[in-house]
Design a protein around this motif. Structure first.
Motif, PDB file in Angstrom:
ATOM      1  N   GLU A   1       0.830  -1.197   0.000  1.00  0.00           N
ATOM      2  CA  GLU A   1       0.000   0.000   0.000  1.00  0.00           C
ATOM      3  C   GLU A   1       0.871   1.257   0.000  1.00  0.00           C
ATOM      4  O   GLU A   1       1.832   1.353   0.746  1.00  0.00           O
ATOM      5  CB  GLU A   1      -0.882  -0.028   1.253  1.00  0.00           C
ATOM      6  N   THR A   2       0.499   2.220  -0.843  1.00  0.00           N
ATOM      7  CA  THR A   2       1.243   3.475  -0.879  1.00  0.00           C
ATOM      8  C   THR A   2       0.724   4.417   0.199  1.00  0.00           C
ATOM      9  O   THR A   2      -0.380   4.235   0.733  1.00  0.00           O
ATOM     10  CB  THR A   2       1.102   4.163  -2.246  1.00  0.00           C
ATOM     11  N   HIS A   3       1.528   5.437   0.487  1.00  0.00           N
ATOM     12  CA  HIS A   3       1.126   6.460   1.449  1.00  0.00           C
ATOM     13  C   HIS A   3      -0.171   7.126   0.983  1.00  0.00           C
ATOM     14  O   HIS A   3      -1.063   7.408   1.772  1.00  0.00           O
ATOM     15  CB  HIS A   3       2.247   7.487   1.627  1.00  0.00           C
TER      16      HIS A   3
ATOM     17  N   GLU B   1      -2.588   5.809  -0.869  1.00  0.00           N
ATOM     18  CA  GLU B   1      -3.725   4.905  -0.635  1.00  0.00           C
ATOM     19  C   GLU B   1      -4.071   4.845   0.852  1.00  0.00           C
ATOM     20  O   GLU B   1      -5.252   4.840   1.212  1.00  0.00           O
ATOM     21  CB  GLU B   1      -3.401   3.508  -1.161  1.00  0.00           C
TER      22      GLU B   1
END
Length: 118
Positions: free
Chosen positions: A2-4, A6
């Protein structure tokens, strides 16, 4: 992974911002401002200022993360409709955002062809 971006979108503040940004008429506002050479996020200044400006006094880190999230989210919307960045950094009227991208006033012809192929 998961990206920051998201992760922020799943927070209470992120969900609130999405609800304010992702409305039926918002893209029309983004496109109209882009056609005038203004950053699309300009449309959000009156809507998001009451939500975000209090963070200026209490949590600058969260405020900066929220502003970055808003910029990325608007970018996602503009790309979805086939717009491209024509100027990566321009001043944003109002006191909420300092600078933001200016998007093309119309979708690129490549994007229109891709959409028609679906």
């Amino acid at each position: 992974m998961e990206t920051h971006f998201e992760h922020f979108g799943q927070t209470d503040l992120g969900q609130r911002l999405i609800a304010l940004i992702d409305t039926p008429d918002r893209y029309t506002e983004f496109r109209a401002l882009s056609e005038k050479g203004l950053p699309a996020v300009t449309a959000l200044v009156p809507v998001l200022s009451p939500v975000l400006m209090p963070l200026e006094q209490t949590d600058l880190k969260r405020l900066n993360a929220a502003k970055q999230f808003v910029g990325r989210y608007v970018g996602t919307i503009m790309r979805k409709y086939g717009h491209t960045i024509v100027r990566p950094s321009a001043s944003v009227p109002g006191k909420l955002f300092d600078v933001a991208a200016v998007w093309s006033g119309a979708p690129s012809s490549d994007a229109e062809e891709d959409t028609q192929a679906d």
